[in-house]
Design a protein around this motif. Structure first.
Motif, PDB file in Angstrom:
ATOM      1  N   GLY A  36       0.867  -1.167   0.000  1.00  0.00           N
ATOM      2  CA  GLY A  36       0.000   0.000   0.000  1.00  0.00           C
ATOM      3  C   GLY A  36       0.900   1.211   0.000  1.00  0.00           C
ATOM      4  O   GLY A  36       1.557   1.529  -0.981  1.00  0.00           O
ATOM      5  N   TYR A  37       0.964   1.874   1.160  1.00  0.00           N
ATOM      6  CA  TYR A  37       1.893   2.996   1.300  1.00  0.00           C
ATOM      7  C   TYR A  37       3.328   2.482   1.344  1.00  0.00           C
ATOM      8  O   TYR A  37       4.231   3.049   0.735  1.00  0.00           O
ATOM      9  N   LYS A  38       3.537   1.380   2.057  1.00  0.00           N
ATOM     10  CA  LYS A  38       4.849   0.736   2.116  1.00  0.00           C
ATOM     11  C   LYS A  38       4.670  -0.749   1.863  1.00  0.00           C
ATOM     12  O   LYS A  38       3.579  -1.293   2.035  1.00  0.00           O
ATOM     13  N   ASP A  39       5.750  -1.416   1.450  1.00  0.00           N
ATOM     14  CA  ASP A  39       5.679  -2.854   1.242  1.00  0.00           C
ATOM     15  C   ASP A  39       5.303  -3.551   2.544  1.00  0.00           C
ATOM     16  O   ASP A  39       5.800  -3.208   3.623  1.00  0.00           O
ATOM     17  N   THR A  40       4.424  -4.524   2.433  1.00  0.00           N
ATOM     18  CA  THR A  40       4.045  -5.310   3.609  1.00  0.00           C
ATOM     19  C   THR A  40       5.240  -6.137   4.074  1.00  0.00           C
ATOM     20  O   THR A  40       5.966  -6.717   3.259  1.00  0.00           O
ATOM     21  N   ILE A  41       5.441  -6.184   5.374  1.00  0.00           N
ATOM     22  CA  ILE A  41       6.517  -6.984   5.955  1.00  0.00           C
ATOM     23  C   ILE A  41       5.890  -8.188   6.649  1.00  0.00           C
ATOM     24  O   ILE A  41       4.966  -8.037   7.447  1.00  0.00           O
ATOM     25  N   VAL A  42       6.377  -9.377   6.326  1.00  0.00           N
ATOM     26  CA  VAL A  42       5.900 -10.596   6.965  1.00  0.00           C
ATOM     27  C   VAL A  42       7.030 -11.178   7.793  1.00  0.00           C
ATOM     28  O   VAL A  42       8.164 -11.308   7.313  1.00  0.00           O
TER      29      VAL A  42
END
Length: 274
Positions: A36-42
């Motif tokens: 979204g605004y930033k890459d999702t971190i998993v």
């Protein structure tokens, strides 16, 4: 040096092979919201997992055969520059397992949402109060009140009799209380630390006749059922920009701010419960 017999060698090899078979890795394939605004971190057990296009694959260390292992999986999602969602889950695997985990779906119990405070301009707060038709008989409630501008201005400009606010950030609660003192309305304002998704913390909303909000779509959708349950019929709600999930506004208007920008305001009136 003695030589091992063929039988002993075969036994050693067999035992080694059996031991090797006792431990196997497991694979967890995770689907998470795309950037979204930033890459999702998993993360799995606190360690970031590589992935792209919303797909992440985690391979466990070698696990003992037949034994169950628990892993904590967490997605850190930023759909925009003011909202942070932490989506935790726990999975149980055995060696050799191949599991899939879908983190694209929200869980209203487990998910944690934090919204960065962004102030609403004073003149837009005035427009919101005007839309809600605030009078001297009204009690204003602001969930996620920040610096309490949506409580202070309706009291000073329109004579509202009381303001109630909660905020999850103790620093903002202190700031709001200090600002109420500076503006000379501290005796008419109640500001507490609380979570707008916690019904017990939100119980004070039942006193309100007007609710003014600026909190973001994600929190708004989660908070809407709480408001519908707690607010008495006839309570007017005005939200700056964001809606309340699938609770359809009675009216939506666009106003021009003193800064030249356009601002969208949504209006609801709580109906009698069927």
């Amino acid at each position: 040096m003695k030589r091992l017999s063929v039988g002993v060698v075969a036994l050693v090899v067999a035992v080694g092979a059996a031991c090797a078979q006792e431990k196997k890795t497991a694979t967890i394939t995770i689907t998470a919201p795309e950037a979204g605004y930033k890459d999702t971190i998993v993360k799995v057990d606190g360690t970031a997992v590589n992935g792209s296009g919303g797909k992440y694959t985690f391979t466990t260390p070698a696990l003992e055969a037949g034994k169950e292992y628990k892993f904590k999986v967490e997605a850190l999602i930023e759909p925009n520059n003011y909202t942070k969602i932490t989506r935790p889950r726990e999975v149980t695997v055995k060696g050799g397992d191949a599991l899939t985990l879908d983190l694209t779906k929200e869980d209203k119990v487990l998910d944690k949402i934090v919204v960065r405070w962004v102030p609403t301009p004073d003149d837009i707060v005035d427009e919101m109060a005007k839309m809600a038709k605030v009078t001297k008989n009204d009690v204003i409630f602001d969930p996620g009140c920040g610096d309490a501008v949506m409580l202070i201005r309706p009291m000073k400009q329109l004579g509202a009799k009381k303001g109630i606010g909660i905020d999850i950030d103790p620093k903002m609660v202190k700031k709001a209380q200090e600002k109420a003192k500076e503006e000379g309305v501290a005796e008419k304002v109640v500001i507490k630390e609380g979570d707008i998704l916690n019904e017990k913390d939100m119980a004070i909303a039942s006193e309100a006749s007007v609710v003014l909000i600026y909190i973001g779509d994600d929190l708004g959708a989660r908070m809407a059922p709480v408001l519908q349950k707690l607010l008495k019929p006839g309570t007017r709600i005005v939200s700056h920009r964001f809606k309340l999930g699938d609770w359809k506004p009675d009216r939506t208007v666009t106003v021009r701010g003193s800064d030249g920008d356009d601002y969208v305001l949504h209006y609801w009136e709580v109906k009698e419960k069927k």
